[in-house]
Write a protein that holds these residues in place. Structure first.
Motif, PDB file in Angstrom:
ATOM      1  N   PRO A  46       0.797  -1.235   0.000  1.00  0.00           N
ATOM      2  CA  PRO A  46       0.000   0.000   0.000  1.00  0.00           C
ATOM      3  C   PRO A  46       0.828   1.282   0.000  1.00  0.00           C
ATOM      4  O   PRO A  46       0.407   2.289  -0.558  1.00  0.00           O
ATOM      5  CB  PRO A  46      -0.824  -0.130   1.286  1.00  0.00           C
ATOM      6  N   ALA A  53      -4.726   6.602  -4.405  1.00  0.00           N
ATOM      7  CA  ALA A  53      -5.042   5.212  -4.061  1.00  0.00           C
ATOM      8  C   ALA A  53      -4.778   4.951  -2.577  1.00  0.00           C
ATOM      9  O   ALA A  53      -5.523   4.238  -1.917  1.00  0.00           O
ATOM     10  CB  ALA A  53      -4.219   4.265  -4.928  1.00  0.00           C
ATOM     11  N   GLN A  56      -7.649   6.344  -0.700  1.00  0.00           N
ATOM     12  CA  GLN A  56      -8.808   5.462  -0.837  1.00  0.00           C
ATOM     13  C   GLN A  56      -8.673   4.261   0.102  1.00  0.00           C
ATOM     14  O   GLN A  56      -9.635   3.850   0.753  1.00  0.00           O
ATOM     15  CB  GLN A  56      -8.878   4.990  -2.294  1.00  0.00           C
ATOM     16  N   TYR A  57      -7.489   3.718   0.174  1.00  0.00           N
ATOM     17  CA  TYR A  57      -7.238   2.547   1.026  1.00  0.00           C
ATOM     18  C   TYR A  57      -7.392   2.928   2.501  1.00  0.00           C
ATOM     19  O   TYR A  57      -8.009   2.205   3.287  1.00  0.00           O
ATOM     20  CB  TYR A  57      -5.817   2.031   0.744  1.00  0.00           C
ATOM     21  N   LEU A  60     -10.916   3.425   3.475  1.00  0.00           N
ATOM     22  CA  LEU A  60     -11.584   2.133   3.609  1.00  0.00           C
ATOM     23  C   LEU A  60     -11.248   1.497   4.965  1.00  0.00           C
ATOM     24  O   LEU A  60     -12.110   0.891   5.601  1.00  0.00           O
ATOM     25  CB  LEU A  60     -11.140   1.206   2.473  1.00  0.00           C
ATOM     26  N   ILE A  61     -10.017   1.643   5.391  1.00  0.00           N
ATOM     27  CA  ILE A  61      -9.627   1.130   6.714  1.00  0.00           C
ATOM     28  C   ILE A  61     -10.490   1.789   7.797  1.00  0.00           C
ATOM     29  O   ILE A  61     -11.002   1.124   8.703  1.00  0.00           O
ATOM     30  CB  ILE A  61      -8.136   1.414   6.993  1.00  0.00           C
ATOM     31  N   GLN A  63     -13.419   3.219   7.414  1.00  0.00           N
ATOM     32  CA  GLN A  63     -14.827   2.815   7.293  1.00  0.00           C
ATOM     33  C   GLN A  63     -15.031   1.395   7.818  1.00  0.00           C
ATOM     34  O   GLN A  63     -16.058   1.102   8.437  1.00  0.00           O
ATOM     35  CB  GLN A  63     -15.271   2.920   5.828  1.00  0.00           C
ATOM     36  N   ALA A  64     -14.055   0.544   7.571  1.00  0.00           N
ATOM     37  CA  ALA A  64     -14.154  -0.816   8.102  1.00  0.00           C
ATOM     38  C   ALA A  64     -14.092  -0.788   9.629  1.00  0.00           C
ATOM     39  O   ALA A  64     -14.784  -1.546  10.303  1.00  0.00           O
ATOM     40  CB  ALA A  64     -13.031  -1.688   7.538  1.00  0.00           C
ATOM     41  N   ALA A  66     -15.195   1.614  11.492  1.00  0.00           N
ATOM     42  CA  ALA A  66     -16.507   2.077  11.965  1.00  0.00           C
ATOM     43  C   ALA A  66     -17.507   0.927  12.000  1.00  0.00           C
ATOM     44  O   ALA A  66     -18.448   0.936  12.787  1.00  0.00           O
ATOM     45  CB  ALA A  66     -17.014   3.202  11.063  1.00  0.00           C
ATOM     46  N   ALA A  67     -17.275  -0.061  11.139  1.00  0.00           N
ATOM     47  CA  ALA A  67     -18.206  -1.189  11.082  1.00  0.00           C
ATOM     48  C   ALA A  67     -17.883  -2.268  12.103  1.00  0.00           C
ATOM     49  O   ALA A  67     -18.784  -2.905  12.639  1.00  0.00           O
ATOM     50  CB  ALA A  67     -18.196  -1.788   9.672  1.00  0.00           C
ATOM     51  N   GLU A  68     -16.596  -2.494  12.396  1.00  0.00           N
ATOM     52  CA  GLU A  68     -16.273  -3.629  13.255  1.00  0.00           C
ATOM     53  C   GLU A  68     -15.539  -3.261  14.549  1.00  0.00           C
ATOM     54  O   GLU A  68     -15.383  -4.094  15.424  1.00  0.00           O
ATOM     55  CB  GLU A  68     -15.440  -4.660  12.479  1.00  0.00           C
ATOM     56  N   ARG A  73      -6.784  -4.404  14.066  1.00  0.00           N
ATOM     57  CA  ARG A  73      -6.720  -4.514  12.607  1.00  0.00           C
ATOM     58  C   ARG A  73      -6.312  -3.181  11.980  1.00  0.00           C
ATOM     59  O   ARG A  73      -5.576  -3.154  11.000  1.00  0.00           O
ATOM     60  CB  ARG A  73      -8.078  -4.940  12.062  1.00  0.00           C
ATOM     61  N   ARG A  77      -3.232  -2.792   9.598  1.00  0.00           N
ATOM     62  CA  ARG A  77      -3.419  -2.330   8.219  1.00  0.00           C
ATOM     63  C   ARG A  77      -2.640  -1.043   7.958  1.00  0.00           C
ATOM     64  O   ARG A  77      -2.039  -0.871   6.905  1.00  0.00           O
ATOM     65  CB  ARG A  77      -4.916  -2.107   7.959  1.00  0.00           C
ATOM     66  N   ALA A  80       1.164  -0.968   7.077  1.00  0.00           N
ATOM     67  CA  ALA A  80       1.627  -1.184   5.701  1.00  0.00           C
ATOM     68  C   ALA A  80       2.063   0.115   5.033  1.00  0.00           C
ATOM     69  O   ALA A  80       2.724   0.084   4.000  1.00  0.00           O
ATOM     70  CB  ALA A  80       0.518  -1.835   4.879  1.00  0.00           C
TER      71      ALA A  80
ATOM     72  N   LEU B  40      -1.992  -3.909  -6.184  1.00  0.00           N
ATOM     73  CA  LEU B  40      -1.666  -4.397  -4.845  1.00  0.00           C
ATOM     74  C   LEU B  40      -1.330  -5.882  -4.855  1.00  0.00           C
ATOM     75  O   LEU B  40      -1.858  -6.649  -5.671  1.00  0.00           O
ATOM     76  CB  LEU B  40      -2.855  -4.175  -3.902  1.00  0.00           C
ATOM     77  N   MET B  51     -12.376  -5.717   3.816  1.00  0.00           N
ATOM     78  CA  MET B  51     -12.861  -4.449   4.377  1.00  0.00           C
ATOM     79  C   MET B  51     -14.172  -4.026   3.712  1.00  0.00           C
ATOM     80  O   MET B  51     -15.101  -3.563   4.376  1.00  0.00           O
ATOM     81  CB  MET B  51     -11.791  -3.355   4.215  1.00  0.00           C
ATOM     82  N   ILE B  55     -17.734  -3.563   5.699  1.00  0.00           N
ATOM     83  CA  ILE B  55     -18.571  -2.358   5.626  1.00  0.00           C
ATOM     84  C   ILE B  55     -19.953  -2.717   5.090  1.00  0.00           C
ATOM     85  O   ILE B  55     -20.973  -2.261   5.602  1.00  0.00           O
ATOM     86  CB  ILE B  55     -17.902  -1.295   4.730  1.00  0.00           C
ATOM     87  N   GLN B  58     -22.378  -4.068   7.496  1.00  0.00           N
ATOM     88  CA  GLN B  58     -23.046  -3.125   8.381  1.00  0.00           C
ATOM     89  C   GLN B  58     -24.082  -2.267   7.662  1.00  0.00           C
ATOM     90  O   GLN B  58     -25.195  -2.093   8.129  1.00  0.00           O
ATOM     91  CB  GLN B  58     -22.030  -2.209   9.063  1.00  0.00           C
TER      92      GLN B  58
END
Lengths: 299, 122
Positions: A46, A53, A56-57, A60-61, A63-64, A66-68, A73, A77, A80, B40, B51, B55, B58
């Protein structure tokens, strides 16, 4: 004497042709290696990605997360990217995104992650409530876009503002040698995007060019710590409600530049109100002076 | 004499060429390479897909999930393949939550009614 000069010229000549050859070779080598047969990475990590990019990555980390809500993690992540301090990197990215795109979903996700990374507590999310149809009283201002929401605030350092909210976590900065990171102090959760409910022209000579914003929840209670993104063609700024709690916890104001036209968005993905500029107010004797706006927002 | 000069001239060109190649393929390579998400390494791509699935688990926003996968896959079939590859990855296949998230995303991509592979759902 003449022989010595000729010898010197010959020596310089020999050096020059070698240098010329080396330069020709260098140029050929660069053209070949960069244009004709450039090195292609196919198993990139990364940190080698383009800036866009990488952003964006990273988003996403966030946002993920926020979900879990798995901070381990996130750490793994983010490692990297080979950054020395994740919080600083996160904060820098948040600032860039907020300036470029506004306090949108991506910025909120990063803000959310940054807040938790500093040990903040998550807000208790408000139960969704029935929302009255937004009453658009704006006729001159252009209201666009609406989306869903959850707001979390990061205060803006503004020395000029009196009674600024004091950070509860200022002492929790990871390292005194690190750049200062603004700390989230006020977190608010709302169930719907904010809409413009009321708009009034302000004609007060004591406070010309003042953009006054009042933010309330759907029951009419003032909301503190709601981010307000103000943007104009050459820049943007985020400020927050609640800097004058003695007056109104849901109040914020901004001194407008008479040469700019502003766009305002209250809270994450709230309605965007465009075309805000300094008004012209008229005295009784017919002379004019700059005036401001009063904008009231509610979910 | 002239022959020697020509020889040295060619040697100089050769040396410059080698230096140019080294510079182009090492020092300047990262700047020249326009590395995007599809470049990647596979394990990072798997994590990226995970990931997206997390998301999606959820927010259940399939359009957003597809948009997030677009840098890695051009169409739905490729997205499905990506998710399947992720599910088959040893690092993922032992984690039930991850498999469940990927399974949900796979289901959504395959369309309503498609079954999650047996043994995948926790």
């Amino acid at each position: 004497m003449i022989r010595e000069e000729r010898t010197t010229q010959r020596t310089q000549g020999s050096s020059l042709y070698l240098l010329t050859g080396a330069i020709i070779g260098l140029v050929m080598g660069l053209i070949f290696s960069l244009a004709i047969a450039p090195l292609r990475y196919k198993d990139a990590t990364p940190d080698l990605l383009t800036a866009d990019a990488q952003t964006q990555y990273k988003v996403l980390i966030a946002q993920a997360y926020a979900a879990e809500h798995d901070m381990g993690r996130v750490q793994a992540r983010w490692a990297a990217f080979n950054v020395q301090n994740i919080q600083v990197d996160l904060h820098t990215l948040l600032g860039q995104l907020s300036a470029e795109e506004g306090y949108n979903a991506n910025a909120v996700a990063l803000d959310y992650l940054l807040y938790d990374m500093r040990g903040g507590e998550r807000p208790t999310e408000a139960e969704p409530t029935a929302t009255p149809e937004p009453e658009d009283t704006s006729q001159e201002l252009e209201v666009t876009e609406v989306a869903q929401v959850e707001t979390e605030a990061t205060p803006v350092e503004n020395a000029a503002e009196p009674e600024a909210t004091v950070s509860e976590e200022e002492s929790a900065l990871p390292d005194e040698t690190q750049p200062p990171i603004p700390t989230s102090t006020v977190v608010a959760a709302v169930s719907k995007p904010f809409q413009l409910q009321e708009r009034l022209v302000l004609c007060e000579e004591q406070a010309p060019r003042l953009l006054q914003v009042q933010v309330r929840d759907d029951e009419g209670n003032p909301l503190q710590g709601i981010p307000i993104l103000l943007s104009w063609p050459s820049g943007s700024e985020v400020f927050y409600t609640g800097l004058f709690p003695a007056f109104d916890e849901g109040y914020a104001d901004y001194d407008m530049d008479p040469n700019e036209t502003y766009r305002i968005q209250v809270g994450f993905s709230g309605a965007i109100v465009d075309g805000i500029r300094v008004n012209s107010c008229e005295r009784e004797d017919g002379t004019t002076y700059p005036g401001g706006w009063w904008l009231a927002f509610q979910p | 004499m002239e022959n020697r000069r020509l020889q040295w001239f060619l040697v100089a060109i050769g040396a410059g060429l080698v230096l140019g190649l080294i510079l182009g393929w090492s020092m300047f390579a990262r700047k020249a390479a326009d590395l995007q998400l599809q470049d990647l390494r596979e394990d990072y791509q798997v994590d990226y897909v995970l990931m997206v699935a997390t998301i999606y688990g959820q927010d259940k926003d399939l359009a957003a999930a597809r948009a997030r996968l677009m840098p890695l896959a051009e169409d739905t079939e490729e997205m499905i393949d990506l998710v399947k590859q992720a599910m088959a990855t040893p690092a993922i296949s032992g984690v039930s939550n991850d498999l469940q998230a990927l399974g949900l995303l796979l289901n959504a991509l395959q369309g309503a009614g498609a079954a999650v592979p047996m043994g995948v759902m926790a």
